[in-house]
Design a protein around this motif. Structure first.
Motif, PDB file in Angstrom:
ATOM      1  N   ASP A 210     -37.456  84.628   4.855  1.00 31.43           N
ATOM      2  CA  ASP A 210     -36.613  85.008   3.707  1.00 31.43           C
ATOM      3  C   ASP A 210     -35.749  83.847   3.225  1.00 31.43           C
ATOM      4  O   ASP A 210     -35.536  83.676   2.026  1.00 31.43           O
ATOM      5  CB  ASP A 210     -35.660  86.155   4.096  1.00 31.43           C
ATOM      6  CG  ASP A 210     -36.343  87.516   4.177  1.00 31.43           C
ATOM      7  OD1 ASP A 210     -37.546  87.605   3.880  1.00 31.43           O
ATOM      8  OD2 ASP A 210     -35.650  88.498   4.549  1.00 31.43           O
ATOM      9  N   THR A 211     -35.244  83.064   4.173  1.00 31.64           N
ATOM     10  CA  THR A 211     -34.251  82.058   3.796  1.00 31.64           C
ATOM     11  C   THR A 211     -34.855  80.961   2.910  1.00 31.64           C
ATOM     12  O   THR A 211     -34.145  80.281   2.182  1.00 31.64           O
ATOM     13  CB  THR A 211     -33.571  81.472   5.056  1.00 31.64           C
ATOM     14  OG1 THR A 211     -32.345  80.867   4.660  1.00 31.64           O
ATOM     15  CG2 THR A 211     -34.437  80.455   5.758  1.00 31.64           C
ATOM     16  N   PHE A 212     -36.190  80.821   2.972  1.00 31.24           N
ATOM     17  CA  PHE A 212     -36.847  79.830   2.107  1.00 31.24           C
ATOM     18  C   PHE A 212     -37.131  80.374   0.710  1.00 31.24           C
ATOM     19  O   PHE A 212     -37.570  79.623  -0.153  1.00 31.24           O
ATOM     20  CB  PHE A 212     -38.196  79.411   2.724  1.00 31.24           C
ATOM     21  CG  PHE A 212     -38.065  78.533   3.943  1.00 31.24           C
ATOM     22  CD1 PHE A 212     -37.975  77.150   3.799  1.00 31.24           C
ATOM     23  CD2 PHE A 212     -38.043  79.067   5.219  1.00 31.24           C
ATOM     24  CE1 PHE A 212     -37.868  76.335   4.912  1.00 31.24           C
ATOM     25  CE2 PHE A 212     -37.928  78.260   6.336  1.00 31.24           C
ATOM     26  CZ  PHE A 212     -37.840  76.886   6.187  1.00 31.24           C
ATOM     27  N   TYR A 216     -30.478  81.114  -4.546  1.00 26.85           N
ATOM     28  CA  TYR A 216     -29.200  81.764  -4.867  1.00 26.85           C
ATOM     29  C   TYR A 216     -28.135  81.374  -3.828  1.00 26.85           C
ATOM     30  O   TYR A 216     -26.960  81.282  -4.132  1.00 26.85           O
ATOM     31  CB  TYR A 216     -29.488  83.266  -4.867  1.00 26.85           C
ATOM     32  CG  TYR A 216     -28.390  84.228  -5.184  1.00 26.85           C
ATOM     33  CD1 TYR A 216     -27.408  83.967  -6.126  1.00 26.85           C
ATOM     34  CD2 TYR A 216     -28.376  85.487  -4.552  1.00 26.85           C
ATOM     35  CE1 TYR A 216     -26.432  84.918  -6.415  1.00 26.85           C
ATOM     36  CE2 TYR A 216     -27.420  86.431  -4.843  1.00 26.85           C
ATOM     37  CZ  TYR A 216     -26.443  86.141  -5.776  1.00 26.85           C
ATOM     38  OH  TYR A 216     -25.496  87.077  -6.047  1.00 26.85           O
ATOM     39  N   HIS A 217     -28.602  81.134  -2.561  1.00 26.56           N
ATOM     40  CA  HIS A 217     -27.624  80.852  -1.492  1.00 26.56           C
ATOM     41  C   HIS A 217     -27.327  79.363  -1.323  1.00 26.56           C
ATOM     42  O   HIS A 217     -26.490  78.995  -0.506  1.00 26.56           O
ATOM     43  CB  HIS A 217     -28.112  81.444  -0.158  1.00 26.56           C
ATOM     44  CG  HIS A 217     -29.206  80.670   0.525  1.00 26.56           C
ATOM     45  ND1 HIS A 217     -30.520  80.682   0.114  1.00 26.56           N
ATOM     46  CD2 HIS A 217     -29.182  79.852   1.612  1.00 26.56           C
ATOM     47  CE1 HIS A 217     -31.248  79.913   0.913  1.00 26.56           C
ATOM     48  NE2 HIS A 217     -30.468  79.388   1.825  1.00 26.56           N
ATOM     49  N   PHE A 218     -28.007  78.493  -2.068  1.00 25.36           N
ATOM     50  CA  PHE A 218     -27.831  77.052  -1.837  1.00 25.36           C
ATOM     51  C   PHE A 218     -26.375  76.622  -2.048  1.00 25.36           C
ATOM     52  O   PHE A 218     -25.850  75.794  -1.306  1.00 25.36           O
ATOM     53  CB  PHE A 218     -28.732  76.226  -2.759  1.00 25.36           C
ATOM     54  CG  PHE A 218     -30.197  76.272  -2.415  1.00 25.36           C
ATOM     55  CD1 PHE A 218     -30.677  77.030  -1.359  1.00 25.36           C
ATOM     56  CD2 PHE A 218     -31.113  75.541  -3.165  1.00 25.36           C
ATOM     57  CE1 PHE A 218     -32.035  77.071  -1.052  1.00 25.36           C
ATOM     58  CE2 PHE A 218     -32.471  75.572  -2.864  1.00 25.36           C
ATOM     59  CZ  PHE A 218     -32.922  76.337  -1.821  1.00 25.36           C
ATOM     60  N   LEU A 221     -23.869  78.782   0.864  1.00 31.20           N
ATOM     61  CA  LEU A 221     -24.157  78.533   2.289  1.00 31.20           C
ATOM     62  C   LEU A 221     -24.381  77.053   2.581  1.00 31.20           C
ATOM     63  O   LEU A 221     -24.065  76.575   3.668  1.00 31.20           O
ATOM     64  CB  LEU A 221     -25.394  79.342   2.730  1.00 31.20           C
ATOM     65  CG  LEU A 221     -25.643  79.354   4.243  1.00 31.20           C
ATOM     66  CD1 LEU A 221     -24.543  80.105   4.981  1.00 31.20           C
ATOM     67  CD2 LEU A 221     -26.996  79.994   4.573  1.00 31.20           C
ATOM     68  N   HIS A 222     -24.951  76.329   1.623  1.00 30.90           N
ATOM     69  CA  HIS A 222     -25.319  74.923   1.863  1.00 30.90           C
ATOM     70  C   HIS A 222     -24.520  73.978   0.964  1.00 30.90           C
ATOM     71  O   HIS A 222     -25.042  72.952   0.507  1.00 30.90           O
ATOM     72  CB  HIS A 222     -26.815  74.720   1.602  1.00 30.90           C
ATOM     73  CG  HIS A 222     -27.721  75.591   2.415  1.00 30.90           C
ATOM     74  ND1 HIS A 222     -27.626  75.696   3.784  1.00 30.90           N
ATOM     75  CD2 HIS A 222     -28.749  76.410   2.059  1.00 30.90           C
ATOM     76  CE1 HIS A 222     -28.562  76.544   4.228  1.00 30.90           C
ATOM     77  NE2 HIS A 222     -29.243  76.985   3.198  1.00 30.90           N
ATOM     78  N   GLY A 223     -23.235  74.338   0.710  1.00 25.56           N
ATOM     79  CA  GLY A 223     -22.411  73.582  -0.243  1.00 25.56           C
ATOM     80  C   GLY A 223     -22.307  72.104   0.075  1.00 25.56           C
ATOM     81  O   GLY A 223     -22.236  71.264  -0.830  1.00 25.56           O
ATOM     82  N   GLU A 339     -26.835  76.396   9.556  1.00 26.85           N
ATOM     83  CA  GLU A 339     -26.380  77.133   8.370  1.00 26.85           C
ATOM     84  C   GLU A 339     -27.223  78.407   8.161  1.00 26.85           C
ATOM     85  O   GLU A 339     -26.700  79.510   8.143  1.00 26.85           O
ATOM     86  CB  GLU A 339     -26.417  76.207   7.143  1.00 26.85           C
ATOM     87  CG  GLU A 339     -25.434  75.028   7.311  1.00 26.85           C
ATOM     88  CD  GLU A 339     -25.479  74.001   6.191  1.00 26.85           C
ATOM     89  OE1 GLU A 339     -26.217  74.180   5.217  1.00 26.85           O
ATOM     90  OE2 GLU A 339     -24.742  72.986   6.298  1.00 26.85           O
ATOM     91  N   ASP A 340     -28.547  78.251   8.040  1.00 24.69           N
ATOM     92  CA  ASP A 340     -29.378  79.438   7.779  1.00 24.69           C
ATOM     93  C   ASP A 340     -29.444  80.380   8.983  1.00 24.69           C
ATOM     94  O   ASP A 340     -29.347  81.599   8.824  1.00 24.69           O
ATOM     95  CB  ASP A 340     -30.808  79.016   7.404  1.00 24.69           C
ATOM     96  CG  ASP A 340     -30.867  78.382   6.030  1.00 24.69           C
ATOM     97  OD1 ASP A 340     -30.381  79.011   5.080  1.00 24.69           O
ATOM     98  OD2 ASP A 340     -31.385  77.263   5.911  1.00 24.69           O
ATOM     99  N   PHE A 341     -29.648  79.832  10.182  1.00 25.01           N
ATOM    100  CA  PHE A 341     -29.830  80.715  11.339  1.00 25.01           C
ATOM    101  C   PHE A 341     -28.571  81.527  11.670  1.00 25.01           C
ATOM    102  O   PHE A 341     -28.684  82.731  11.947  1.00 25.01           O
ATOM    103  CB  PHE A 341     -30.308  79.924  12.560  1.00 25.01           C
ATOM    104  CG  PHE A 341     -31.797  79.588  12.525  1.00 25.01           C
ATOM    105  CD1 PHE A 341     -32.631  80.102  11.546  1.00 25.01           C
ATOM    106  CD2 PHE A 341     -32.351  78.759  13.492  1.00 25.01           C
ATOM    107  CE1 PHE A 341     -33.988  79.804  11.511  1.00 25.01           C
ATOM    108  CE2 PHE A 341     -33.717  78.455  13.468  1.00 25.01           C
ATOM    109  CZ  PHE A 341     -34.531  78.971  12.484  1.00 25.01           C
TER     110      PHE A 341
HETATM  111 FE   LIG Z   1     -31.088  78.129   3.350  1.00 24.34          FE
END
Ligand SMILES: [Fe+2]
Ligand code: FES
Length: 384
Positions: A210-212, A216-218, A221-223, A339-341
């Motif tokens: 899902d995370t790939f 929308y989350h970049f 979550l990945h600022g 970050e994702d996990f």
């Molecule tokens: Fe991600």
């Protein structure tokens, strides 16, 4: 994919960047939380999605020469893959035909596999070559000619295994449909494995996939990481049967507006993510390829293993080149594992909390809706 398709994707990304929009689903979609936590549903997924379909097993270069072999148990079945002296890559259940011991472990090069228990010996085409005290096993070579074969396909520089015994020859094209054209485009025969990592995590096996599947989350979550490399909330999306292709834009895409179209290059201006149904992410990334294979662990809906492989255009020759590719993999894994996990683990807890019966995928997350609707269809569940 051809040049026209490449240009069409770049035009669509430029349009999205200009108009501050992205590929949109027709509507938002609710997915039952049970998809991530229900043990019955999970058992069905393992049977249908993991053991009932050909799964990406790697690129051809993972078995570079006759005798190259690999083993893994990720699909819930011990699998041995080995390139024979005739150059043919084959897959077997990694279980001795005497009493079932694994005949190989890890990976490496071998002309024969000698079972550690009583030394039955198998050739690298899987046939049984020698049985000590053979007189005690009358007719054994006829009744047990070799290891149990699994269907395997090697094409477009990629390898698939269907982890259920059957005819060894697997025709992959009907499974790929039009995705085959994209795979041929990437000329995967020319790549080399640089490194591989394995991570076990407390979350459903679909969450790492899902995370790939959305950008929308970049931003949130990945600022400090991915946000600097990829534009958030911009994605070109295309479905290929149950699989899909997502193309994320790099900031340098904006320069194309001042560049003649003949010089436009998709790979250098984007990150491309293929969701190869149902457990693999294949990602051409500018100058290299990443493949992520995700499996459930121990029959649990809340435990997953992800194998990450980084492939490069030519083997490293200098320390500098090695440092470059090591750093590349380290950055990708830092983003994913720190970050994702943690977000995924937190979601898994949230799913089990009873907070809600459904999660929702927005119109700006069309690949998530497509993935989970495709899973429901494959499982024979109603697709609303
Ligand atoms: Fe991600
Ligand atoms: S179990 Fe393999 S030789 Fe006995």
């Amino acid at each position: 994919m051809d040049r026209a398709a490449e240009l069409a994707i770049l035009h669509s990304l430029l349009h999205y960047a200009e108009t501050k929009t992205t590929a949109l689903a027709d509507s938002a979609w609710d997915n039952p939380v049970s998809a991530y936590i229900c043990p019955d549903r999970h058992r069905r997924e393992e049977a249908v999605l993991i053991r009932g379909r050909p799964l990406v097993w790697g690129l051809s270069c993972d078995w570079p020469k006759p005798g190259s072999y690999r083993t893994d148990d990720y699909a819930g079945v011990p699998v041995l893959t080995v390139r024979g002296q005739d150059g043919t890559l084959r897959a077997f259940i990694n279980a001795c035909r005497h009493r079932g011991t694994k005949v190989a472990n890890g990976e490496g090069d071998a002309r024969v596999f000698i079972c550690p228990y009583h030394a039955w010996t198998y050739r690298d085409d899987g046939t049984l070559r020698a049985v000590p005290e053979a007189d005690c096993f009358p007719g054994v070579l006829a009744s047990r000619p070799g290891l149990t074969a699994l269907p395997l396909a090697e094409k477009y520089g990629m390898v698939w295994v269907l982890p259920t015994p059957g005819s060894p020859d697997l025709d992959i094209d009907p499974w790929l449909g039009e995705l085959a054209g994209d795979l041929a485009f990437w000329k995967l025969d020319g790549y080399h494995l640089h490194a591989r990592q394995v991570h076990y995590e407390d979350m459903n096996w679909k969450l790492p996939i899902d995370t790939f599947l959305e950008s929308y989350h970049f931003g949130p979550l990945h600022g400090e990481t991915l946000r600097r490399i990829l534009k958030p909330n911009i994605c070109d999306f295309r479905a290929f049967g149950p699989s899909a292709r997502l193309v994320y834009a790099r900031p340098k895409l904006d320069r194309l507006r001042e560049t003649p179209e003949s010089e436009w290059d998709l790979m250098w201006n984007s990150t491309i993510v293929y969701q190869m149904f149902a457990n693999t992410i294949f990602s051409p990334q500018g100058d290299h390829i990443e493949i992520f294979r995700v499996f459930p662990v121990d029959g649990r809906p809340d435990r997953a293993v992800m194998e990450t492989s980084l492939y490069i255009p030519k083997p490293v020759e200098t320390e500098d080149e090695k440092r470059h590719w090591d750093a590349n993999l380290a950055l990708a894994m830092k983003v994913i594992t720190t970050e994702d996990f943690p977000a995924g683990k937190s979601m898994q807890i949230g799913f089990g909390s009873g907070a809600q019966t459904h999660v929702i995928y927005g119109r700006n997350e069309p690949a998530l809706t497509h993935y989970h609707r495709s899973i429901r269809a494959a499982l024979g569940l109603e697709v609303a």
